[in-house]
Design an enzyme around this catalytic site. Structure first.
Site, PDB file in Angstrom:
ATOM      1  N   CYS A 242       0.846  -0.985   0.044  1.00  0.00           N
ATOM      2  CA  CYS A 242      -0.062   0.032  -0.035  1.00  0.00           C
ATOM      3  C   CYS A 242       1.005   1.275   0.045  1.00  0.00           C
ATOM      4  CB  CYS A 242      -0.850  -0.091   1.206  1.00  0.00           C
ATOM      5  SG  CYS A 242      -0.153  -0.337   2.855  1.00  0.00           S
TER       6      CYS A 242
ATOM      7  N   HIS B  92      -1.388   0.525   7.382  1.00  0.00           N
ATOM      8  CA  HIS B  92      -2.171   0.690   6.036  1.00  0.00           C
ATOM      9  C   HIS B  92      -1.649   2.416   5.633  1.00  0.00           C
ATOM     10  CE1 HIS B  92      -4.678  -0.102   2.932  1.00  0.00           C
ATOM     11  NE2 HIS B  92      -5.626   0.713   3.386  1.00  0.00           N
TER      12      HIS B  92
ATOM     13  N   ASP C 297      -8.648   5.124  -1.065  1.00  0.00           N
ATOM     14  CA  ASP C 297      -7.869   3.537  -0.447  1.00  0.00           C
ATOM     15  C   ASP C 297      -8.165   2.737  -1.682  1.00  0.00           C
ATOM     16  OD1 ASP C 297      -7.298   1.312   0.710  1.00  0.00           O
ATOM     17  OD2 ASP C 297      -8.865   1.779   2.572  1.00  0.00           O
TER      18      ASP C 297
END
Length: 205
Positions: free
Chosen positions: A28, A81, A97
């Site tokens: 990520c 994250h 996201d």
């Protein structure tokens, strides 16, 4: 863009559609770096309006709901994250996201309510913190040799992205400085969930 209520109707996304974004599962931090790079190169919005947001805590155990990795009502417990925050001049902020089942992009308030819920119902050891870094600083300073994604035998836990590792003139690996929620370390500012919501939620736009 994907539907997200009337406030999002006139917003033009800063990114390509989700399925056209550079994406590698479990990377990520690099996905968001590439998204920052896209925004910089396409010049639709000032890069200064965009931020990389690292989410973690001291124990590296954070629940996030509405993730593709956990369909249904339960959260995923990540060690960290990363999402992108666009502080839009239009009066509504948006979260990007690439791992959520929520709209992409998603209104800030909707994302916070659905993906983070409330700290009131979460054991203190799971409460999330947020390191917010300007996109230009993230592009300039982030480096990862992807060593955190190898097991003790040197095998990849997940296939690495197809492009070369991201590095700077000063570093080949400083990911932990971004994941750390120690405000004395790294770049950007560190917030609790309450502080993050008050700083960037619609009531303060």
């Amino acid at each position: 863009m994907e539907g997200n209520g009337p406030a999002a109707v006139h917003y033009q996304p800063a990114s390509p559609p989700r399925d056209a974004c550079v994406y590698s599962s479990c990377y990520c931090e690099e996905n968001i770096w590439k998204l920052c790079e896209y925004i910089k190169n396409h010049d639709q919005y000032p890069l200064e309006e965009c931020y990389a947001v690292f989410i973690s805590n001291e124990r590296k155990m954070i629940p996030i709901w509405k993730q593709q990795a956990r369909p249904g009502d339960g959260p995923v417990i990540w060690d960290y994250h990363v999402v992108l925050l666009h502080v839009s001049s239009g009066g509504q902020n948006f979260i990007y996201d690439l791992d959520t089942v929520l709209p992409f992009p998603c209104l800030f308030d909707t994302y916070v309510e659905d993906a983070f819920k409330s700290d009131d119902d979460i054991h203190p050891q799971f409460r999330r913190k947020f390191r917010v870094i300007r996109a230009d600083s993230y592009l300039k300073n982030f480096a990862s040799d992807r060593s955190h994604m190898k097991d003790s035998s040197g095998n990849w836990r997940e296939p690495p992205p197809p492009y070369p590792c991201i590095e700077t003139g000063d570093s080949k690996m400083n990911l932990n400085d971004f994941i750390s929620m120690d405000p004395k370390v790294g770049w950007g500012a560190v917030y609790t969930l309450s502080e993050f919501t008050h700083r960037f939620g619609s009531k303060n736009c």
